[in-house]
Design a protein around this motif. Structure first.
Motif, mmCIF file in Angstrom:
data_model
loop_
_atom_site.group_PDB
_atom_site.id
_atom_site.type_symbol
_atom_site.label_atom_id
_atom_site.label_comp_id
_atom_site.label_asym_id
_atom_site.label_seq_id
_atom_site.Cartn_x
_atom_site.Cartn_y
_atom_site.Cartn_z
ATOM 1 N N ALA A 51 0.845 -1.204 0.000
ATOM 2 C CA ALA A 51 0.000 0.000 0.000
ATOM 3 C C ALA A 51 0.879 1.253 0.000
ATOM 4 O O ALA A 51 0.617 2.210 -0.730
ATOM 5 C CB ALA A 51 -0.925 -0.009 1.211
ATOM 6 N N ALA A 52 1.938 1.225 0.794
ATOM 7 C CA ALA A 52 2.861 2.362 0.849
ATOM 8 C C ALA A 52 3.575 2.545 -0.488
ATOM 9 O O ALA A 52 3.764 3.676 -0.945
ATOM 10 C CB ALA A 52 3.879 2.159 1.967
ATOM 11 N N ARG A 53 3.957 1.440 -1.101
ATOM 12 C CA ARG A 53 4.649 1.501 -2.395
ATOM 13 C C ARG A 53 3.759 2.193 -3.440
ATOM 14 O O ARG A 53 4.192 3.099 -4.148
ATOM 15 C CB ARG A 53 5.040 0.108 -2.876
ATOM 16 C CG ARG A 53 5.855 0.104 -4.169
ATOM 17 C CD ARG A 53 6.077 -1.293 -4.759
ATOM 18 N NE ARG A 53 6.295 -2.343 -3.813
ATOM 19 C CZ ARG A 53 7.490 -2.732 -3.352
ATOM 20 N NH1 ARG A 53 8.584 -2.116 -3.747
ATOM 21 N NH2 ARG A 53 7.587 -3.734 -2.503
ATOM 22 N N ALA A 54 2.520 1.764 -3.530
ATOM 23 C CA ALA A 54 1.604 2.350 -4.516
ATOM 24 C C ALA A 54 1.435 3.844 -4.260
ATOM 25 O O ALA A 54 1.443 4.651 -5.195
ATOM 26 C CB ALA A 54 0.247 1.640 -4.454
ATOM 27 N N ASP A 55 1.329 4.216 -3.000
ATOM 28 C CA ASP A 55 1.166 5.624 -2.653
ATOM 29 C C ASP A 55 2.429 6.428 -2.983
ATOM 30 O O ASP A 55 2.351 7.472 -3.620
ATOM 31 C CB ASP A 55 0.833 5.752 -1.170
ATOM 32 C CG ASP A 55 0.712 7.202 -0.742
ATOM 33 O OD1 ASP A 55 -0.228 7.867 -1.215
ATOM 34 O OD2 ASP A 55 1.570 7.660 0.039
ATOM 35 N N PHE A 56 3.587 5.951 -2.562
ATOM 36 C CA PHE A 56 4.824 6.719 -2.752
ATOM 37 C C PHE A 56 5.209 6.805 -4.224
ATOM 38 O O PHE A 56 5.730 7.832 -4.669
ATOM 39 C CB PHE A 56 5.953 6.110 -1.924
ATOM 40 C CG PHE A 56 7.115 7.043 -1.699
ATOM 41 C CD1 PHE A 56 6.932 8.312 -1.175
ATOM 42 C CD2 PHE A 56 8.395 6.643 -1.999
ATOM 43 C CE1 PHE A 56 8.004 9.172 -0.958
ATOM 44 C CE2 PHE A 56 9.485 7.493 -1.785
ATOM 45 C CZ PHE A 56 9.282 8.758 -1.262
ATOM 46 N N LEU A 57 4.928 5.777 -4.992
ATOM 47 C CA LEU A 57 5.230 5.832 -6.424
ATOM 48 C C LEU A 57 4.353 6.844 -7.161
ATOM 49 O O LEU A 57 4.680 7.251 -8.269
ATOM 50 C CB LEU A 57 5.099 4.448 -7.063
ATOM 51 C CG LEU A 57 6.219 3.470 -6.721
ATOM 52 C CD1 LEU A 57 5.881 2.076 -7.254
ATOM 53 C CD2 LEU A 57 7.560 3.948 -7.254
ATOM 54 N N VAL B 11 9.447 10.217 -7.812
ATOM 55 C CA VAL B 11 9.823 8.876 -7.359
ATOM 56 C C VAL B 11 9.756 7.962 -8.572
ATOM 57 O O VAL B 11 8.690 7.745 -9.148
ATOM 58 C CB VAL B 11 8.894 8.356 -6.242
ATOM 59 C CG1 VAL B 11 9.327 6.953 -5.808
ATOM 60 C CG2 VAL B 11 8.874 9.313 -5.069
ATOM 61 N N GLU B 12 10.905 7.450 -8.977
ATOM 62 C CA GLU B 12 10.962 6.627 -10.183
ATOM 63 C C GLU B 12 10.766 5.143 -9.900
ATOM 64 O O GLU B 12 10.253 4.423 -10.753
ATOM 65 C CB GLU B 12 12.289 6.845 -10.902
ATOM 66 C CG GLU B 12 12.417 8.246 -11.464
ATOM 67 C CD GLU B 12 13.669 8.453 -12.269
ATOM 68 O OE1 GLU B 12 14.631 7.650 -12.161
ATOM 69 O OE2 GLU B 12 13.711 9.448 -13.020
ATOM 70 N N ILE C 104 14.734 0.046 -1.631
ATOM 71 C CA ILE C 104 15.540 0.821 -2.574
ATOM 72 C C ILE C 104 14.635 1.744 -3.379
ATOM 73 O O ILE C 104 13.728 1.292 -4.073
ATOM 74 C CB ILE C 104 16.323 -0.131 -3.500
ATOM 75 C CG1 ILE C 104 17.189 -1.052 -2.635
ATOM 76 C CG2 ILE C 104 17.139 0.653 -4.514
ATOM 77 C CD1 ILE C 104 17.773 -2.224 -3.378
ATOM 78 N N TYR C 105 14.906 3.048 -3.247
ATOM 79 C CA TYR C 105 14.120 4.075 -3.921
ATOM 80 C C TYR C 105 15.009 4.750 -4.956
ATOM 81 O O TYR C 105 16.184 5.001 -4.702
ATOM 82 C CB TYR C 105 13.625 5.120 -2.921
ATOM 83 C CG TYR C 105 12.985 4.508 -1.698
ATOM 84 C CD1 TYR C 105 11.643 4.182 -1.691
ATOM 85 C CD2 TYR C 105 13.747 4.240 -0.561
ATOM 86 C CE1 TYR C 105 11.049 3.604 -0.574
ATOM 87 C CE2 TYR C 105 13.159 3.662 0.556
ATOM 88 C CZ TYR C 105 11.822 3.346 0.551
ATOM 89 O OH TYR C 105 11.245 2.778 1.656
ATOM 90 N N GLU C 106 14.444 5.076 -6.100
ATOM 91 C CA GLU C 106 15.217 5.744 -7.149
ATOM 92 C C GLU C 106 14.578 7.083 -7.507
ATOM 93 O O GLU C 106 13.354 7.197 -7.615
ATOM 94 C CB GLU C 106 15.307 4.861 -8.387
ATOM 95 C CG GLU C 106 16.105 3.603 -8.133
ATOM 96 C CD GLU C 106 16.204 2.691 -9.338
ATOM 97 O OE1 GLU C 106 15.629 3.000 -10.396
ATOM 98 O OE2 GLU C 106 16.858 1.650 -9.210
#
Length: 103
Positions: free
Chosen positions: A24-30, A35-36, A55-57
């Motif tokens: 859920a956090a991934r979908a939101d932060f992307l 945020v690539e 790992i965030y790009e």
């Protein structure tokens, strides 16, 4: 400008619960402009504690410095942060170049 990769090595309180919250956090932060990518790796050693590499790009350092602080302010990512038992390391990285101009 060089691409920035932010890497966190984490121990989670409950890895199974964190898995659901992470998605859920991934979908939101992307969805945040700049945020690539957000990739997750997990250790495989059965005789050691399970660790996760988050790992965030970002396209460049300025974007990373602007966007990273918003992670802790978003509801979905706050929920993910609550699942972390320990942050072992977290830092910005860029690919090392032979000429050393990676700063």
């Amino acid at each position: 400008m060089q691409k920035i990769t932010e890497i966190f090595i984490l121990k989670m309180k409950d890895p199974k619960r964190a898995e659901v919250v992470r998605e859920a956090a991934r979908a939101d932060f992307l969805s945040v402009d700049g945020v690539e990518a957000w990739k997750t790796y997990v250790t495989t050693a059965k005789d050691r504690p399970t660790l996760f590499a988050e790992i965030y790009e970002f396209p460049d350092h300025e974007t990373a410095k602007r966007v990273t602080p918003t992670f802790a302010t978003r509801d979905a990512t706050k929920a993910f942060l609550a699942e972390i038992d320990e942050i072992i390391v977290g830092q910005y990285f860029t690919e090392l170049t032979p000429t050393g101009d990676n700063k």
